[in-house]
Write an enzyme that holds these catalytic residues in place. Sequence first.
Site, PDB file in Angstrom:
ATOM      1  N   ARG A 163       5.175  -2.220  -2.034  1.00  0.00           N
ATOM      2  CA  ARG A 163       3.723  -2.062  -1.843  1.00  0.00           C
ATOM      3  C   ARG A 163       3.218  -0.826  -2.580  1.00  0.00           C
ATOM      4  NH1 ARG A 163       5.831  -4.798   2.499  1.00  0.00           N
ATOM      5  NH2 ARG A 163       4.851  -6.861   2.663  1.00  0.00           N
ATOM      6  N   ASP A 192       9.027  -7.409  -3.116  1.00  0.00           N
ATOM      7  CA  ASP A 192       8.073  -8.030  -2.206  1.00  0.00           C
ATOM      8  C   ASP A 192       6.940  -8.607  -3.038  1.00  0.00           C
ATOM      9  OD1 ASP A 192       6.489  -8.665   0.220  1.00  0.00           O
ATOM     10  OD2 ASP A 192       7.920  -7.318   1.182  1.00  0.00           O
ATOM     11  N   HIS A 267       7.859 -13.974   0.408  1.00  0.00           N
ATOM     12  CA  HIS A 267       7.499 -12.619  -0.033  1.00  0.00           C
ATOM     13  C   HIS A 267       7.903 -12.380  -1.491  1.00  0.00           C
ATOM     14  CE1 HIS A 267       5.747 -10.630   3.445  1.00  0.00           C
ATOM     15  NE2 HIS A 267       6.658 -11.195   4.219  1.00  0.00           N
ATOM     16  N   ASP A 332      12.122 -13.226   5.936  1.00  0.00           N
ATOM     17  CA  ASP A 332      11.092 -13.140   6.973  1.00  0.00           C
ATOM     18  C   ASP A 332       9.783 -13.774   6.525  1.00  0.00           C
ATOM     19  OD1 ASP A 332      10.905 -10.979   5.090  1.00  0.00           O
ATOM     20  OD2 ASP A 332       9.370 -10.095   6.359  1.00  0.00           O
ATOM     21  N   GLU A 333       8.985 -14.158   7.502  1.00  0.00           N
ATOM     22  CA  GLU A 333       7.582 -14.573   7.336  1.00  0.00           C
ATOM     23  C   GLU A 333       7.398 -15.597   6.211  1.00  0.00           C
ATOM     24  OE1 GLU A 333       5.258 -10.623   8.972  1.00  0.00           O
ATOM     25  OE2 GLU A 333       5.724 -10.703   6.840  1.00  0.00           O
ATOM     26  N   PHE A 425       7.889   3.086  11.456  1.00  0.00           N
ATOM     27  CA  PHE A 425       7.321   4.410  11.234  1.00  0.00           C
ATOM     28  C   PHE A 425       6.072   4.365  10.360  1.00  0.00           C
ATOM     29  CE2 PHE A 425      11.435   7.072  12.041  1.00  0.00           C
ATOM     30  CZ  PHE A 425      11.477   6.582  13.323  1.00  0.00           C
ATOM     31  N   TRP A 474       7.036   0.719   6.011  1.00  0.00           N
ATOM     32  CA  TRP A 474       6.287  -0.158   5.110  1.00  0.00           C
ATOM     33  C   TRP A 474       5.113   0.636   4.549  1.00  0.00           C
ATOM     34  CZ3 TRP A 474       9.055  -4.341   4.226  1.00  0.00           C
ATOM     35  CH2 TRP A 474       9.947  -4.768   5.215  1.00  0.00           C
ATOM     36  N   GLU A 476       2.025  -0.239   2.838  1.00  0.00           N
ATOM     37  CA  GLU A 476       0.682  -0.705   2.482  1.00  0.00           C
ATOM     38  C   GLU A 476      -0.330   0.440   2.497  1.00  0.00           C
ATOM     39  OE1 GLU A 476       2.549  -4.392   4.463  1.00  0.00           O
ATOM     40  OE2 GLU A 476       2.701  -2.215   4.611  1.00  0.00           O
TER      41      GLU A 476
END
Length: 765
Positions: A163, A192, A267, A332-333, A425, A474, A476
Amino acid sequence: MKKQLLILLILLCPFLLVARQNVSIIPQPVSLEVHSGSFIIDENTSIQFNATQDELKEAADFFAAAVRTISAYDLPYQLKKAKTIELKLEEIESIGKEGYLLDVTPQNIRLRANDKAGIIYGMQSLLQLLPVIRTNAVLEIPCLSVTDYPRFQWRGMHLDVSRHFFGPEVVKEYIDLMASYKLNTFHWHLVDDQGWRIEIKKYPKLTDVGAWRVDQNHLEWSDRPQAKPGEEPTYGGYYTQEQIKEIIDYAAERNITIVPEIEMPGHVASAIASYPELSCTQKTQLPLTGGDYSNMSSNYCAGNEEVYHFLEDVLSEVIDLFPSTYIHIGGDEVNKGPWKECERCQARMKEEKLKDENELQSYFITRMEKFIISKGRKMIGWDEILEGGLAPEATVMSWRGEAGGIEAAKMKHDVVMTPGNPCYFDHYQAGPEGEPVAIGGFNTLKKVYAYEPIPEELTAEEAHFALGAQANVWTEYITTAEHLEYMVLPRMVALAEVVWTPKENKDWDSFNVRLQNQFRAYEQKGLHYCPGNYTVNIKPKSENGKLKVELSTEILNGEVYYTLDGSEPTLQSEKYTTPIEINSSVVLKASTVLYGKVKGYKPAEQNFVMHQAIGRAVEYTNPVSPYYQADGPNTLTDGVRGTEAVGKFWHGFSDKSLIATIDLGETKTIQSIALGCLQKYRDWIFLPESVTFEVSTDGKSFAEIESLKNPVDINAPVALHDFKTEFAAQKVRYIRVTAKNNVCPPGHNGAGKTAWIFADEIVVN
């Protein structure tokens, strides 16, 4: 004589306590004894070790370099000096792998271990007792004896560089911080949707195209428009294979293993922007700029044989670079919608006799695991790899709470615990008012320190499959090295003690005292850190129709002052000493006071609403999500109204409707019922499609009062709404409330999928 000895011990006790507190080591060692005297590093000091053991030479180099940065001393090796630092490898069964024995006398420091890792960890303990910047101060180490070894073998930190890209020097700083606290696994999230960060020589477009996007850092992550043809992609970067080799070596010197993550099968919009033929649609697309996935492909096509060849090529280069036992494949996702519409995917399902897309994902993951095993490595993935069946030898990283880890451990698979609460975190650690922007959530230092990586649901045998724990970062909302430092310090320190120190040795008060030295070190080094969560914790407890509130602060030596009239707390307000009984609807505000000053950006605030269901038991037809338990089963009758903060005071329901039944304890006359709900578009949380209220006198036969449709725009970013019915007064004992799940609207990332319901209170009057 005995009486005189007792008096002497009492008089000496404060001095002994001070001496022990001055020995501030984090994580807390297994055993630590402080003796009188000290060892001083000066020109009369040398390092002694077996010159034939290369790992001891490497350890000596590490320690000598650290001393050189803070002093004028260049410690010689093997010379006969008055004082020695002796390093020795020997077989010591009691401390196991990574453990060490440390003895300090005025003339000698003796450091022994089974391996180089233990030697380095003993050195890290010594370095915590020395200054952190170049100084003329005496390099003095108190005389002591330490026996130390880790509780868990996986002590990890994760960093998402997709990100937001962080250069090699920032990554090295991150590794240095980890090493200081004996963390040993760096989970490097290299791939990602928004960026591919690792050079793959066979597929140069992955970094030529997939590593760069249009710069929209000035906009909210979820609000960034997709790139348009002709816009120049200037934001990003990647690591060359040479840079990666250098970072791997740097980490290895500090006993840190780097586990690379190469996402699949979802992703991967960055890979598809580079090679569109890898997706189900095979349509050209530009690199993603943020969180808008509209009409974008982010999955590999599970039915396309070329995808598997591509990934085997990629993983071959990754495995050649990274010596780690584990290779992380994400998992994931995964949005399985495109697979349902893809002829190749459906043909693959038919050919392999797979009943649904979950089993198709399992097929994909299992196939990649076979390849990874063929290369002599092990596969690890996020807990979604359980869907459709777990690959035979897979290790599971449990992030959606602990349920995935528990399930995997019961299946005799290794697990790493990293639940979003409290191990993410990127969530707020204080405030959130006055804090740097974060993605949401609230994981304070105390919550991290209180975490227990072995769930109660596991037997002693199953607990052996819990390798340890990890915190995830992460990015973002984290765009600078300074912001990154702030988000991990000091929570990284708390996690280190969780995964190293024996459970029985952990002590929150002791940790806080020792942490003060770390704060001073951060200030001297110019590191950014959170000084503490000044926000008062407000904990309601309702029972038998009575509501009491406990207030607490995490701050060492902090006190709590509060008001019940909505005014701002001051030093003249009420000081909290015992739980407060709430007898009427009030607005409670509370602040932390430290050394006579009110701290924090704004006081903690909670609205309490008294009503006739306070403290009454709630039965659920469908269980509350294990990820959103709020304050437990009585959350809907505790008098506490939720705010826009997702993680606090809200019960979450997914897939199935909320059906809650309350026993008022006796027949009461009521004339209104309300259910409070939250909508948060970005988080897939939407107001219910409808809410139905029913009442009963016997708990068996219920009569409907009213069914209300959702009146709020489903596209509203955030909404707090009470579904309320008013009626002629009647006597009832039982109330049943049914909230029917909505679906994510068109244009949403989860369009057509079942939305979450978040409820905070059933108000009965």
